[in-house]
Design a protein around this motif. Sequence first.
Motif, PDB file in Angstrom:
ATOM      1  N   PHE A 138       0.835  -1.205   0.000  1.00 54.86           N
ATOM      2  CA  PHE A 138       0.000   0.000   0.000  1.00 54.86           C
ATOM      3  C   PHE A 138       0.869   1.253   0.000  1.00 54.86           C
ATOM      4  O   PHE A 138       0.646   2.189  -0.768  1.00 54.86           O
ATOM      5  CB  PHE A 138      -0.910  -0.016   1.225  1.00 54.86           C
ATOM      6  N   PHE A 139       1.918   1.273   0.843  1.00 55.76           N
ATOM      7  CA  PHE A 139       2.801   2.437   0.950  1.00 55.76           C
ATOM      8  C   PHE A 139       3.506   2.729  -0.363  1.00 55.76           C
ATOM      9  O   PHE A 139       3.625   3.892  -0.778  1.00 55.76           O
ATOM     10  CB  PHE A 139       3.834   2.209   2.055  1.00 55.76           C
ATOM     11  N   GLN A 140       3.981   1.701  -1.046  1.00 59.66           N
ATOM     12  CA  GLN A 140       4.783   1.908  -2.252  1.00 59.66           C
ATOM     13  C   GLN A 140       3.989   2.512  -3.402  1.00 59.66           C
ATOM     14  O   GLN A 140       4.576   3.044  -4.341  1.00 59.66           O
ATOM     15  CB  GLN A 140       5.425   0.584  -2.678  1.00 59.66           C
ATOM     16  N   ARG A 141       2.670   2.484  -3.295  1.00 59.23           N
ATOM     17  CA  ARG A 141       1.860   3.173  -4.305  1.00 59.23           C
ATOM     18  C   ARG A 141       2.113   4.671  -4.288  1.00 59.23           C
ATOM     19  O   ARG A 141       1.927   5.371  -5.286  1.00 59.23           O
ATOM     20  CB  ARG A 141       0.371   2.920  -4.034  1.00 59.23           C
ATOM     21  N   PHE A 142       2.544   5.197  -3.119  1.00 60.62           N
ATOM     22  CA  PHE A 142       2.725   6.647  -2.958  1.00 60.62           C
ATOM     23  C   PHE A 142       4.196   7.073  -3.002  1.00 60.62           C
ATOM     24  O   PHE A 142       4.494   8.261  -2.992  1.00 60.62           O
ATOM     25  CB  PHE A 142       2.128   7.101  -1.624  1.00 60.62           C
ATOM     26  N   LEU A 143       5.122   6.114  -3.020  1.00 62.76           N
ATOM     27  CA  LEU A 143       6.546   6.448  -2.927  1.00 62.76           C
ATOM     28  C   LEU A 143       7.074   6.935  -4.273  1.00 62.76           C
ATOM     29  O   LEU A 143       7.024   6.211  -5.264  1.00 62.76           O
ATOM     30  CB  LEU A 143       7.336   5.211  -2.478  1.00 62.76           C
ATOM     31  N   PRO A 144       7.587   8.182  -4.335  1.00 57.10           N
ATOM     32  CA  PRO A 144       8.106   8.717  -5.602  1.00 57.10           C
ATOM     33  C   PRO A 144       9.335   7.946  -6.083  1.00 57.10           C
ATOM     34  O   PRO A 144      10.008   7.267  -5.317  1.00 57.10           O
ATOM     35  CB  PRO A 144       8.476  10.170  -5.242  1.00 57.10           C
ATOM     36  N   GLU A 145       9.631   8.093  -7.363  1.00 51.78           N
ATOM     37  CA  GLU A 145      10.791   7.424  -7.962  1.00 51.78           C
ATOM     38  C   GLU A 145      11.903   8.406  -8.304  1.00 51.78           C
ATOM     39  O   GLU A 145      12.995   7.994  -8.675  1.00 51.78           O
ATOM     40  CB  GLU A 145      10.356   6.700  -9.253  1.00 51.78           C
ATOM     41  N   ASN A 146      11.615   9.707  -8.176  1.00 52.78           N
ATOM     42  CA  ASN A 146      12.527  10.710  -8.737  1.00 52.78           C
ATOM     43  C   ASN A 146      13.606  11.164  -7.766  1.00 52.78           C
ATOM     44  O   ASN A 146      14.139  12.253  -7.905  1.00 52.78           O
ATOM     45  CB  ASN A 146      11.727  11.930  -9.207  1.00 52.78           C
ATOM     46  N   LYS A 147      13.933  10.357  -6.768  1.00 51.59           N
ATOM     47  CA  LYS A 147      14.978  10.747  -5.828  1.00 51.59           C
ATOM     48  C   LYS A 147      15.715   9.493  -5.359  1.00 51.59           C
ATOM     49  O   LYS A 147      15.097   8.461  -5.065  1.00 51.59           O
ATOM     50  CB  LYS A 147      14.361  11.479  -4.627  1.00 51.59           C
ATOM     51  N   LYS A 148      17.021   9.572  -5.286  1.00 57.49           N
ATOM     52  CA  LYS A 148      17.838   8.420  -4.920  1.00 57.49           C
ATOM     53  C   LYS A 148      17.427   7.858  -3.564  1.00 57.49           C
ATOM     54  O   LYS A 148      17.387   6.631  -3.373  1.00 57.49           O
ATOM     55  CB  LYS A 148      19.318   8.820  -4.905  1.00 57.49           C
TER      56      LYS A 148
END
Length: 328
Positions: A138-148
């Motif tokens: 559920f959390f990873q649906r909201f986690l951005p990809e644009n930052k290391k």
Amino acid sequence: MTIKFEYEQLEEILFQSSYPKGFVSSNDGGLTERYYSAEMLRGLGGYKEIFMENIHIGYGDMQLESITEVNFKSEMETVELHFALAGDVLTQDAKSKREFLFGGNQHNIVYASNFCGKAHFPKRKDFKVFEINMSPEFFQRFLPENKKLFRSFRQAIERKESRPLSPHNYPISPAMGHLIQEILHCNRKGIFKRIFLESKVTELLLLQLEQIAGFDAAKACFLNNHEIDRMYAVKEYLERNLDQAQPIFQLAQRFGTNEYALKTGFKEVFGTTVFNFWQSAKMNEAKKMLLTGELNVSEVADQIGYKNPQHFSTAFKRKFGYSPSKLR
């Protein structure tokens, strides 16, 4: 999924609780609430929790009588939005020996998988913690990809490696504090409460991720813990005295500092000026009062310190984009 706390030198289980996978609840509105007394930790106060599908909310407000150290074991795989509202706690992972230290007024996001370790609570009058647990999916649906930093955290979740999202904690902003209070004081019931809580939890996660994504190490707050505590004391004083104008020099004298240190310190911790914070808090309180329907616009204006209702209406419209009479 089970969580268990016990004293290190005693074979005494202090607390044990089980949760269905994914926190799914069969109660009214798909939501379950529980409360535990702090007597289990030989203190006053307690811990309240709410769980529903994919989300668990916990709030502890305790007064511990002495330095307390307990062992704990969790079978949960979870991502926790952790907010240390008051007091300090140090936890240690028994496997990796990694330590997690939270001081008062700090937050971070932590992933834990079958976490086993110790929790150390130094003696302090008040210990308050607010935490939200989510299933990793559920959390990873909201986690951005644009930052290391975010990509690294996602990889840790995939490896089932318990760790915080960031190596350092962040100050709890006034907006975060406001959302936490809205969650804690929600009076809705059943499905309406669940809908409300889900929306506020998502909004709180948004504020955390935005703050972490926008963090600039070169502009980090270099105040020590005592100075940060002082800024929070000023904030709490302003919130208790919304109807009274607070000149900076008087505030500085009251809290044992000078005008410059107060202005710069408050801005570093909360990202806004003392006056802007006070003004925004006044308008938020006025909005809550209007929504209850118990007072008219003039009465609300008087309650928050405006002698002229028109001046209040102008300030309210500037803040929210519509007049208080429309909301009323």
